[in-house]
Structure formats: structure tokens, C-alpha cells
Design an enzyme around this catalytic site. Sequence first.
Site, PDB file in Angstrom:
ATOM      1  N   LEU A 274      24.787  24.445  54.322  1.00 58.61           N
ATOM      2  CA  LEU A 274      25.077  25.605  55.163  1.00 58.61           C
ATOM      3  C   LEU A 274      24.960  25.251  56.641  1.00 58.61           C
ATOM      4  O   LEU A 274      25.910  25.398  57.408  1.00 58.61           O
ATOM      5  CB  LEU A 274      24.118  26.750  54.839  1.00 58.61           C
ATOM      6  CG  LEU A 274      24.217  27.981  55.753  1.00 58.61           C
ATOM      7  CD1 LEU A 274      25.489  28.757  55.451  1.00 58.61           C
ATOM      8  CD2 LEU A 274      22.992  28.881  55.592  1.00 58.61           C
ATOM      9  N   THR A 275      23.786  24.770  57.047  1.00 62.10           N
ATOM     10  CA  THR A 275      23.504  24.514  58.458  1.00 62.10           C
ATOM     11  C   THR A 275      24.398  23.412  59.021  1.00 62.10           C
ATOM     12  O   THR A 275      24.659  22.404  58.355  1.00 62.10           O
ATOM     13  CB  THR A 275      22.029  24.123  58.641  1.00 62.10           C
ATOM     14  OG1 THR A 275      21.212  25.153  58.097  1.00 62.10           O
ATOM     15  CG2 THR A 275      21.698  23.936  60.111  1.00 62.10           C
TER      16      THR A 275
ATOM     17  N   ALA B 191      25.340  25.062  64.501  1.00 64.68           N
ATOM     18  CA  ALA B 191      25.222  26.392  63.887  1.00 64.68           C
ATOM     19  C   ALA B 191      24.007  26.406  62.975  1.00 64.68           C
ATOM     20  O   ALA B 191      24.105  26.147  61.782  1.00 64.68           O
ATOM     21  CB  ALA B 191      26.486  26.747  63.116  1.00 64.68           C
TER      22      ALA B 191
ATOM     23  N   SER C 246      20.612  28.954  63.169  1.00 64.09           N
ATOM     24  CA  SER C 246      20.373  30.367  62.853  1.00 64.09           C
ATOM     25  C   SER C 246      21.681  31.152  62.823  1.00 64.09           C
ATOM     26  O   SER C 246      21.827  32.116  62.078  1.00 64.09           O
ATOM     27  CB  SER C 246      19.424  30.980  63.892  1.00 64.09           C
ATOM     28  OG  SER C 246      18.159  30.356  63.851  1.00 64.09           O
TER      29      SER C 246
ATOM     30  N   THR D  65      18.498  19.536  52.530  1.00 65.40           N
ATOM     31  CA  THR D  65      17.461  19.044  51.622  1.00 65.40           C
ATOM     32  C   THR D  65      18.038  18.660  50.268  1.00 65.40           C
ATOM     33  O   THR D  65      18.941  19.316  49.755  1.00 65.40           O
ATOM     34  CB  THR D  65      16.388  20.122  51.436  1.00 65.40           C
ATOM     35  OG1 THR D  65      15.882  20.521  52.716  1.00 65.40           O
ATOM     36  CG2 THR D  65      15.230  19.606  50.592  1.00 65.40           C
TER      37      THR D  65
ATOM     38  N   GLY E 163     -12.427  14.325  64.049  1.00 64.47           N
ATOM     39  CA  GLY E 163     -11.614  13.116  64.164  1.00 64.47           C
ATOM     40  C   GLY E 163     -10.915  12.744  62.878  1.00 64.47           C
ATOM     41  O   GLY E 163      -9.786  12.219  62.896  1.00 64.47           O
TER      42      GLY E 163
ATOM     43  N   GLU F  46      14.886  27.931  56.878  1.00 61.54           N
ATOM     44  CA  GLU F  46      15.354  29.117  56.146  1.00 61.54           C
ATOM     45  C   GLU F  46      15.118  30.409  56.925  1.00 61.54           C
ATOM     46  O   GLU F  46      14.713  31.430  56.375  1.00 61.54           O
ATOM     47  CB  GLU F  46      14.710  29.179  54.752  1.00 61.54           C
ATOM     48  CG  GLU F  46      15.208  28.076  53.838  1.00 61.54           C
ATOM     49  CD  GLU F  46      14.999  28.363  52.373  1.00 61.54           C
ATOM     50  OE1 GLU F  46      15.111  29.536  51.964  1.00 61.54           O
ATOM     51  OE2 GLU F  46      14.746  27.414  51.622  1.00 61.54           O
TER      52      GLU F  46
END
Length: 398
Positions: free
Chosen positions: A127-128, A132, A134, A174, A359, A382
Site C-alpha cells: 500500500l505505502t 504516499a 499516511s 513487511t 546502564g 499502520e
Amino acid sequence: MTLDTRLSDDQLTLKKVVQEFANEVVAPVSYHHDRTHTFPYEVVKQMGEMGLFGLPFPEQYGGMGGDYFTLCLALEELAKVDQSVAMTLEAGCSLGTMPVYRFGTEKQKQEWLPMLTSGSALGAFGLTEPGAGSDAGGTRTTGVVDETPMDDDATTGTLEGGQWVINGTKAFITNSGTDITKLVTVTAVTGVNAAGKKEISSILVPVPTKGFTAEPAYDKVGWNASDTHPLTFDDVRVPEENLLGERGRGYANFLSILDEGRIAIAAVATGVAQGCVDASVKYAKEREAFGKPIGQYQAISFKIARMEARAHTARVAYYDAAAKMLAGLPFKKEASIAKMIAGEAAMDNARDATQVHGGYGFMNEYLVARHYRDSKILEIGEGTTEVQLMLIARTLGL
């Protein structure tokens, strides 16, 4: 509607089984895979054999016959010890498999779901894009129909119908470049609708396919054992029947997948928040300073108490969103609230857990150090926190 947060015997059993797997199998190799930036194939194989990739899917497609909340319970337990492993499962189920189950034809379901629900293969969702994030509606990848039938070397003729020709790039995808990745669903502009806006559709791309390239993996701040790549589509050709769902409904369909996915991400973030509490309690009881365990100092005990409150709130939020989803009630607002609250709880608890550990909390071999690096993306992936606030505001009429 009354929210009952009590779990059934089956759900409690699942949590226990996954918790034991997380502690005995995942945790011992978590630092190794994080340090070497390697994908935990042996862990994923065992997760598949346990049926985790099939939890929310029907038995007829090789699934376990559970529901989305069952998946969330497993994700929470895995995320306590390793976010990369949890996200491999989350992305595999929510982004890789769920779109096919929700919107696929029966033929597509029969072809893809058995291998995906078994964990023998992984799916990804493209998708991403680089420009583009968000604003997923800003998709530039294109899918054009070529009416020429596709050659099929495995048969004596050609496949009926034309073919999609896909060109473009995707980012931060992913599970897209593993040795067991077999499917990438890609959103592409396939035309212009009557209103003059982009028509975005989803198309199934088998892996490998000529012209499809998973570019070299990202050098990330965290989630080092999670497989994430930029993708290139250079005249990728797939059958026209590989359209997933209705033409022009790809973006809208995926938004509904994201609503569900936000509950799953909230479950992951809740697991992280709780994992930070558990590690801090253990350390605070063992580490001594000025003659007594540091947990006996109010500055430490109160800090851990606040961490527990955040984890509890995050859990109640995602339980509520999941309950509404499974009841068939509107849950968009609740999913956004859960994702935002849990993501912030994970980040805040990781920061405080690192402080408790002093530490040692800055050493990558310690779980809290890895959680500190890993958790930031939970406020971004997401749907950023800002997107969640925008969605919540819209439900208020603002």
C-alpha cells in the site's frame, strides 16, 4: 453493551501455550536475530506448526476457526519478548491473508489461503509508497489492462482474458522479501471514476513474477528481525482475474482492513508495555543499591506502578475495540483510541524501563533496550498517532 474482560478457558489455554512458546523458543534467540538482522525462519516455522497464522480463519481454508481477538491474545504474548516476531505474525494475518479472505473470490481463497494460514508461505500488502504514507490515496503505482491473453507455458494454450500490467514502487512493506514470501497484494491506480478521482484497485501478484523486485532490506532503527523492503514493479504482468475485490474498491477495502489491524497493533503494543513492566519488576527485585533492592525505593516502585497502569489501560482499550468488532458494532473510533493509547504506552514504558535498568538498559542484549528502539514505530506504522487523532476527531463531528 457490557464489556466482559474475563477470558474463556480456551483463551486462557491459548495465552499460556503462546506465553510458554515465547519464553522458551522466541526469547532465547531474539537478541541473536536482532543483532544479525536475520529473519527467524525456525521460529516462524514453529509458529506455523502451532497454527498461529491460521488463528482467525475458518477451518475450511486451513485455519484454526478462531476469531480476531484470539489472534490479538497471541500477539500480546509474543510482543512481550520480541516485537519483530509479533509483527511477522500480525502482518502475515492482518495484511497478508485477511484481504484475500475478506474480498477474494472462492477460487482465490482456495488457491492462497491454505498455504498462508499454515505459515508455510507469507503474504504482504503493498500500500505505502515513497511519496504516499499516511496519504495512501496519493498512490502513483498504476495497473493497466492489456487485453492480450497471457501465455501459459504450463499448458498447451493461453489463459483466458487479458492481463494487468503494473508499474510503480512501494515502501516499508513487511514480509515482502523472505524466502517464503509467495504473494504481494498491491494497490494501483486502474483508472479515473465518474467524479474525476483516482480509481484504486487491489491486484494479487504471485512471488516470484517477472518484473517484481524486493529491493535490499532497510537498515532500520528497530524491528531488525522483521522483513521490510521497498518494492519495484516494472511491467509486472498478472492475469486480469487477479483483481482482488471490486475494481476501484481497493483503497476503501484496505481501509477496513486497517481498522481491524489497528486492534492487532494495539495488542502488540500492549504486550510491549507489559513486557517492559515484567522485566522491570524482575530487575528491581534483583538489583541492589545502597544496601537494598532498588524496587524498595519509591522513585522506582512508583515508576513501575505507573507503567503497569499504562499497560492495563491499553489492554482494556483493545479488548473493548475487539469486543465491538466481533459484535458487529461500529468500532473505528475505539480501534483508533486503542492503537493510540497502546502505542504511547509501549513507548513510555520502554523509556521508563530503560531508566529503571540504568546502564544495562542501554545494552542491546537486554530486552528493554530492544523495546526502546523497537517501540517508536508503534506510534507510526499502520496509521500515525496524528492520523488516529484525526479519525477520533471526525467521529466527534470536528
